[in-house]
Design a protein around this motif. Structure first.
Motif, short mmCIF file in Angstrom:
data_model
loop_
_atom_site.label_atom_id
_atom_site.label_comp_id
_atom_site.label_asym_id
_atom_site.label_seq_id
_atom_site.Cartn_x
_atom_site.Cartn_y
_atom_site.Cartn_z
N MET A 8 0.82 -1.20 0.00
CA MET A 8 0.00 0.00 0.00
C MET A 8 0.86 1.26 0.00
N PHE A 9 2.01 1.20 0.63
CA PHE A 9 2.92 2.36 0.66
C PHE A 9 3.31 2.73 -0.78
N ASP A 10 3.72 1.73 -1.57
CA ASP A 10 4.09 2.00 -2.96
C ASP A 10 2.91 2.51 -3.77
N HIS A 11 1.72 1.94 -3.51
CA HIS A 11 0.53 2.40 -4.24
C HIS A 11 0.21 3.86 -3.94
N VAL A 12 0.31 4.23 -2.66
CA VAL A 12 0.04 5.62 -2.27
C VAL A 12 1.05 6.56 -2.92
N LYS B 135 10.62 3.58 -11.81
CA LYS B 135 11.18 2.66 -10.81
C LYS B 135 10.14 1.69 -10.30
N ARG B 136 8.87 2.13 -10.25
CA ARG B 136 7.81 1.30 -9.69
C ARG B 136 7.10 0.48 -10.76
N ALA B 137 7.49 0.61 -12.03
CA ALA B 137 6.92 -0.20 -13.12
C ALA B 137 8.03 -1.03 -13.73
N LEU C 10 0.43 9.67 -5.57
CA LEU C 10 0.96 11.02 -5.34
C LEU C 10 1.78 11.49 -6.54
N ILE C 11 2.57 10.60 -7.12
CA ILE C 11 3.39 10.99 -8.28
C ILE C 11 2.50 11.35 -9.46
#
Length: 207
Positions: free
Chosen positions: A61-65, A172-174, A69-70
């Motif tokens: 959930m931290f990464d999703h939030v 970075k998150r994809a 925000l990005i």
């Protein structure tokens, strides 16, 4: 009770043992650099903070939030325009949103640095190139906010343009996008060789 912090040496470890008052951190995610063996009640406050922040950062959930925000921050950057009245409500709203997002991104970066360390640990924050990009983007945003109302440092306001790097944080998150960017970066040397050959041919025909 005793406290011992040792490097991770095994892939599996007991999560807890009530008899020996042991808490073992698994070797994955943000908690990988440490195995903590201590009674939770006797754990030092700083170590409790590090373990708690690391568990928070490890949550999906931290990464999703952060991703949301990005995206929202990038959309607001697209809305900004030099033709907006600087004294109007739109400019004030965008300025307030920029402060909020800068603070949130600063908190995110601080949480990751607390969880993994800054640069000394093997898997610390600055050991990743993508994290280094995040660090530069956040620090530049903070500096731009700090000098916004200082007339003598007006020239530094141009650093606000570095906020355009925020959308790159999504790469970075994809994993798919990250692989594509890595391939493009690795192909730059070969592309430079091709450009050199093309330039040589242009020079020959120009003569």
């Amino acid at each position: 009770t005793t406290l011992a912090v040792t490097p991770v040496v095994a892939a599996t470890a007991p999560i807890a043992s009530t008899n020996s008052c042991t808490v073992c951190v698994p070797d994955k995610g943000m908690l990988a650099p440490l195995i903590v063996r201590v009674c939770p009640s006797a754990m030092p406050a700083v170590l409790r903070l590090v373990v708690g922040v690391a568990k928070l950062v490890d949550e999906k959930m931290f990464d999703h939030v952060v991703m949301v925000l990005i995206i929202v921050s990038s959309l607001l950057l697209a809305v900004e325009s030099p033709f907006i009245n600087p004294d109007g409500p739109m400019a004030a709203s965008l300025a307030s949103a920029n402060i909020v997002f800068t603070v949130l991104f600063l908190l995110e970066m601080s949480a990751k640095i607390i969880a993994t360390g800054f640069v000394m640990r093997p898997r610390s924050y600055m050991r990743s190139g993508w994290n280094a990009l995040d660090f530069v983007t956040v620090i530049v945003s903070v500096i731009a906010l700090a000098v916004a109302d200082v007339p003598s440092l007006k020239s530094l306001r141009s650093m606000r343009a570095m906020r355009a790097l925020r959308p790159l944080r999504m790469i970075k998150r994809a994993p798919g996008l990250r692989k594509i960017v890595d391939v493009l970066l690795r192909s730059i040397p070969a592309a430079m060789n091709v450009m050199a050959v093309c330039g040589l041919f242009f020079l020959i025909f120009a003569i």
